[in-house]
Write a protein that holds these residues in place. Structure first.
Motif, PDB file in Angstrom:
ATOM      1  N   ILE A   1       5.435  -3.482  -0.621  1.00 17.08           N
ATOM      2  CA  ILE A   1       5.563  -2.390  -1.588  1.00 17.08           C
ATOM      3  C   ILE A   1       4.234  -1.652  -1.727  1.00 17.08           C
ATOM      4  O   ILE A   1       4.177  -0.417  -1.726  1.00 17.08           O
ATOM      5  CB  ILE A   1       6.040  -2.920  -2.950  1.00 17.08           C
ATOM      6  CG1 ILE A   1       7.483  -3.405  -2.845  1.00 17.08           C
ATOM      7  CG2 ILE A   1       5.916  -1.845  -4.027  1.00 17.08           C
ATOM      8  CD1 ILE A   1       7.991  -4.129  -4.076  1.00 17.08           C
ATOM      9  N   GLU A   2       3.149  -2.414  -1.822  1.00 17.98           N
ATOM     10  CA  GLU A   2       1.827  -1.800  -1.962  1.00 17.98           C
ATOM     11  C   GLU A   2       1.473  -0.967  -0.737  1.00 17.98           C
ATOM     12  O   GLU A   2       0.937   0.138  -0.861  1.00 17.98           O
ATOM     13  CB  GLU A   2       0.773  -2.881  -2.182  1.00 17.98           C
ATOM     14  CG  GLU A   2      -0.626  -2.338  -2.426  1.00 17.98           C
ATOM     15  CD  GLU A   2      -1.600  -3.406  -2.894  1.00 17.98           C
ATOM     16  OE1 GLU A   2      -2.807  -3.140  -2.869  1.00 17.98           O
ATOM     17  OE2 GLU A   2      -1.137  -4.503  -3.279  1.00 17.98           O
ATOM     18  N   LEU A   3       1.782  -1.468   0.446  1.00 16.57           N
ATOM     19  CA  LEU A   3       1.416  -0.764   1.679  1.00 16.57           C
ATOM     20  C   LEU A   3       2.311   0.442   1.969  1.00 16.57           C
ATOM     21  O   LEU A   3       1.936   1.304   2.768  1.00 16.57           O
ATOM     22  CB  LEU A   3       1.467  -1.731   2.860  1.00 16.57           C
ATOM     23  CG  LEU A   3       0.440  -2.862   2.856  1.00 16.57           C
ATOM     24  CD1 LEU A   3       0.664  -3.790   4.038  1.00 16.57           C
ATOM     25  CD2 LEU A   3      -0.982  -2.306   2.887  1.00 16.57           C
ATOM     26  N   THR A   4       3.479   0.508   1.332  1.00 17.17           N
ATOM     27  CA  THR A   4       4.377   1.637   1.558  1.00 17.17           C
ATOM     28  C   THR A   4       4.356   2.641   0.405  1.00 17.17           C
ATOM     29  O   THR A   4       5.116   3.607   0.417  1.00 17.17           O
ATOM     30  CB  THR A   4       5.832   1.158   1.763  1.00 17.17           C
ATOM     31  OG1 THR A   4       6.218   0.321   0.673  1.00 17.17           O
ATOM     32  CG2 THR A   4       5.966   0.389   3.066  1.00 17.17           C
ATOM     33  N   THR A   5       3.488   2.434  -0.565  1.00 16.17           N
ATOM     34  CA  THR A   5       3.355   3.357  -1.686  1.00 16.17           C
ATOM     35  C   THR A   5       2.183   4.296  -1.423  1.00 16.17           C
ATOM     36  O   THR A   5       1.064   3.854  -1.178  1.00 16.17           O
ATOM     37  CB  THR A   5       3.126   2.595  -3.008  1.00 16.17           C
ATOM     38  OG1 THR A   5       4.227   1.700  -3.220  1.00 16.17           O
ATOM     39  CG2 THR A   5       3.032   3.563  -4.176  1.00 16.17           C
ATOM     40  N   ASP A   6       2.460   5.610  -1.458  1.00 17.85           N
ATOM     41  CA  ASP A   6       1.416   6.579  -1.104  1.00 17.85           C
ATOM     42  C   ASP A   6       0.537   6.916  -2.306  1.00 17.85           C
ATOM     43  O   ASP A   6       0.699   6.362  -3.406  1.00 17.85           O
ATOM     44  CB  ASP A   6       2.014   7.843  -0.483  1.00 17.85           C
ATOM     45  CG  ASP A   6       2.919   8.617  -1.445  1.00 17.85           C
ATOM     46  OD1 ASP A   6       2.803   8.429  -2.675  1.00 17.85           O
ATOM     47  OD2 ASP A   6       3.727   9.428  -0.961  1.00 17.85           O
TER      48      ASP A   6
END
Length: 279
Positions: A85-90
């Motif tokens: 989730i953290e890595l796919t949140t811009d």
């Protein structure tokens, strides 16, 4: 295809968090080599910053420790779900779930950039994990070095310039629309990056997969054209609208995102455009 923002926190602390949640023998086995692992995490970060990951050497480990390290990674666990989730949140706090490797499917898993098998000590390193779809994950293998240099794309390191190299070629064949895709790098394109991209597209069979997924996008494009006609827009306005939408997609995912490339190619070909209007 664009460079991705990597994990912003302390990678080793994330590893410790994963380890703390384990309740099996792996925790005790890995715990005995934590001093070595901490140094290895520091080495990875330094070489990542210097773009020299190919200089990583193998850590001598018993088979028991190799297995214990690999067992720490479990995509379904809370820690790795939170990481995805953290890595796919811009930067606008919005999710961007497309797989960065193909821009085709949802990134429903995490991929180890430097393979787990030769480097199990980086199984839990968030700098070495990137969101990925299951198809790309299954097509990748442990070959990541060629002639002593990294041969794979690392979206945390490689800065892919906004220069088009992917092209779509739509044509009518016996009343049906056929799409092919090709790669053509312009003169002066960085040789090392070009070789990595060729390897990337070949290993993941991207040109073939784009072609196989084109029909759905063609149907969407034909629907958009007809809807715009119903609102009274003329051909020039419709084409302008489609290109504006394509530019927005390219701004988000890079100029070589296959969907806007397909849409622009279709509206720029008068025969194809008229075919889509009549569907």
């Amino acid at each position: 295809m664009k460079k991705r923002n990597r994990y912003k926190k302390n990678a080793y602390k994330f590893h410790r968090y994963v380890l703390s949640r384990k309740r099996n023998d792996s925790k005790d086995i890995v715990g005995k080599i934590e001093c070595k692992l901490r140094r290895r995490f520091g080495l990875y970060k330094r070489l990542l910053n210097e773009d020299k990951l190919e200089e990583l050497t193998h850590l001598r480990l018993t088979e028991e420790r190799r297995k214990a390290l690999k067992d720490l990674y479990s995509y379904d666990s809370k820690a790795f779900c939170e990481l995805r989730i953290e890595l796919t949140t811009d930067e606008n706090n919005r999710m961007s779930n497309l797989c960065p490797n193909c821009l085709l499917e949802i990134a429903g898993t995490l991929d180890h950039i430097i393979p787990q098998t030769p480097f199990p000590e980086y199984s839990t390193n968030p700098y070495n994990l990137i969101p990925c779809c299951s198809t790309c994950n299954s097509k990748k293998n442990d070959d990541w070095i060629k002639n002593g240099k990294r041969s794979i794309i690392d979206f945390y390191i490689d800065d892919i310039p906004d220069i088009q190299f992917l092209y779509a070629y739509p044509k009518l064949v016996k009343g049906y629309l056929d799409i092919t895709y090709e790669i053509h790098f312009p003169l002066g394109y960085d040789i090392t990056l070009k070789d990595r991209l060729k390897n990337h597209f070949g290993k993941l069979e991207l040109l073939k997969r784009y072609r196989e997924n084109s029909d759905d996008k063609i149907n969407e494009l034909a629907h958009d054209i007809k809807a715009a006609e119903k609102y009274g827009l003329n051909d020039d306005n419709i084409k302008g609208m489609i290109k504006m939408k394509a530019n927005e997609m390219q701004h988000k995912h890079g100029i070589n995102y296959w969907v806007p490339i397909l849409n622009i190619a279709c509206v720029d070909d008068e025969n194809v455009y008229n075919y889509l209007k009549g569907r």
